[in-house]
Design a protein around this motif. Structure first.
Motif, PDB file in Angstrom:
ATOM      1  N   ASN A   7      59.197  28.221  67.334  1.00 33.85           N
ATOM      2  CA  ASN A   7      60.075  27.697  66.297  1.00 33.85           C
ATOM      3  C   ASN A   7      59.221  27.425  65.074  1.00 33.85           C
ATOM      4  O   ASN A   7      58.158  26.812  65.189  1.00 33.85           O
ATOM      5  N   LYS A   9      59.224  26.343  60.727  1.00 35.87           N
ATOM      6  CA  LYS A   9      59.956  25.765  59.609  1.00 35.87           C
ATOM      7  C   LYS A   9      59.688  26.649  58.398  1.00 35.87           C
ATOM      8  O   LYS A   9      58.542  26.855  58.020  1.00 35.87           O
ATOM      9  N   CYS A  10      60.735  27.191  57.784  1.00 33.46           N
ATOM     10  CA  CYS A  10      60.584  28.057  56.620  1.00 33.46           C
ATOM     11  C   CYS A  10      59.925  27.258  55.490  1.00 33.46           C
ATOM     12  O   CYS A  10      60.401  26.174  55.144  1.00 33.46           O
ATOM     13  N   GLY A  14      63.010  25.129  54.425  1.00 31.92           N
ATOM     14  CA  GLY A  14      62.885  24.106  55.456  1.00 31.92           C
ATOM     15  C   GLY A  14      63.727  24.324  56.697  1.00 31.92           C
ATOM     16  O   GLY A  14      63.657  23.530  57.631  1.00 31.92           O
ATOM     17  N   ILE A  16      64.809  25.616  60.301  1.00 24.60           N
ATOM     18  CA  ILE A  16      64.045  25.934  61.513  1.00 24.60           C
ATOM     19  C   ILE A  16      64.499  27.294  62.024  1.00 24.60           C
ATOM     20  O   ILE A  16      65.696  27.521  62.226  1.00 24.60           O
ATOM     21  N   GLN A  54      54.580  25.469  63.442  1.00 15.67           N
ATOM     22  CA  GLN A  54      55.326  24.960  62.301  1.00 15.67           C
ATOM     23  C   GLN A  54      54.549  25.262  61.040  1.00 15.67           C
ATOM     24  O   GLN A  54      53.402  24.846  60.896  1.00 15.67           O
ATOM     25  N   GLY A  57      55.709  23.193  54.911  1.00 18.78           N
ATOM     26  CA  GLY A  57      56.751  23.531  53.955  1.00 18.78           C
ATOM     27  C   GLY A  57      56.425  23.207  52.509  1.00 18.78           C
ATOM     28  O   GLY A  57      57.264  23.330  51.644  1.00 18.78           O
TER      29      GLY A  57
END
Length: 177
Positions: A7, A9-10, A14, A16, A54, A57
């Motif tokens: 997973n 976080k863009c 932001g 997921i 992650q 961001g």
């Protein structure tokens, strides 16, 4: 390499995203379906037991969070007017700093011939630990030169330490660390 799902976080919006490396790729390249931000996941740095990945961001972020581990991805930079602009592993959109720019690396210049999203600089980590870097045009309407050679639309020119990139009246110097 085994199939791995993480997973992330863009870094753009932001959201997921669940990313699966079903083809056992060393890295996966895609655009966020929500905001269109270009994302690169370096799967060769992730062990299955590392857990969730992650991406930081923050705009211009240069690190990937992998299972609580901070992996430095800074390996090269652009130098302009005495200031270093770090390039992350993966695809870096480089452009002129402006309120309407969505470039990952925003160069602080008033040069209107330097587009807000001018070029893409792709930084790839090689299996031996080195890097390979190339530059190509992006959404620019003005010429880009690498060491006085015109960068044609569709070209991807490999960069070496000390190469000069001329955009309008702005000269950037590419450096490796």
């Amino acid at each position: 390499m085994t199939t791995l799902t993480v997973n992330i976080k863009c870094p753009g919006c932001g959201v997921i995203l669940r990313v699966t490396n079903s083809k056992n790729e060393a890295e996966k390249r895609f655009s966020c379906p929500n905001c269109g931000k270009h994302i690169v996941i370096p799967f060769y740095k992730i062990k299955p037991e590392d857990g969730e990945t992650q991406l930081d961001g923050q705009p211009g972020a240069q690190a990937t969070q992998m299972g609580g581990q901070n992996v430095d991805q800074k390996s090269c930079y652009l130098l302009y007017n005495g200031r270093k602009y770090e390039l992350a592993i993966g695809q870096n959109c480089v452009g002129r700093r402006a309120m309407t720019s969505s470039a990952d690396v925003q160069i602080d210049t008033d040069d209107r011939f330097f587009s807000r999203e001018h070029m893409l600089i792709n930084v790839r980590r090689l299996p031996d630990g080195g890097i390979k870097v190339d530059v190509s045009n992006y959404k620019n309407k003005n010429a880009t030169y690498v060491n006085n050679n015109l960068l044609e639309q569709g070209d991807a020119i490999v960069l070496h330490d000390g190469d000069k990139i001329l955009v309008g009246a702005s000269t950037l110097t590419f450096h490796t660390k």
